[in-house]
Motif scaffolding. Sequence first.
Motif: not given
Length: 243
Positions: A127-133, A140-145
């Motif tokens: 559900d998240m756009p690419a710039h938020e990941k 790129a973030y490896e992990d997030y809640p």
Amino acid sequence: MTHRDLARTRANGGFTLLVALGVVLVVTMAVMLSYRVVGREADTQADARRQKEAFFAAEAGLAEGREAIRMRTSITDETYIATLNTIRLAGAEVVELGLAGANPPWYELLPASAGDPWNYLRLTPGDMPAHEKQSAGGVAYEDYPVQNNVRYRVFVRDDVDSDPVSDSNGLIWVAAVGEVLNRDGRPTRSVVQALIANQTGAVAYGPGCSVAGCGPDNTHNNPLDSRAADVTQVNTLPNNTPP
């Protein structure tokens, strides 16, 4: 070393051992007490966070429910008879334990599915756009809640007027329940409700003197004004501009 000196040395060693054990016991108890205090504080903060999340979910559900009622009700209807009848014929009456048989009956306003009536406020990577990941540098973030445990339900019912199953005074209740699931215990819930009425005409509210008969631009240029402003004496602000 004599027998007396040997006994005294053993006694001193035994006393030192008891003192050391006592110190270890006190330190252990202090650490355990601190751990309990910290854990209780963390639980309190987590519960407060879940309460806010449940309240915001309920508020979001209430806003969505009011909009759903507005879209289903004609602007010319002075009551919600047709709206409630449409919802009732759709089989939306709640028959769950605790709400079944209520008078007036409860209706599910925003049914999700037959197996799970809850609407979820999910936030997943899909559900998240690419710039938020990714970071500002493009890494790129490896992990997030992710958010999978917030949900809400919205109900509608007639207020207690002359007829419990048909609106006669143009007022109905819309109630929303927000819930945050918790793996360690019962869910945290919040309930909000609003008594709403269908407005058949446009209503405009504004600041200034419009409530006193002034025009929309806060002047007395209003054909409906019963008394125009007295302009026989006009005071102006002094000109303080230096020469």
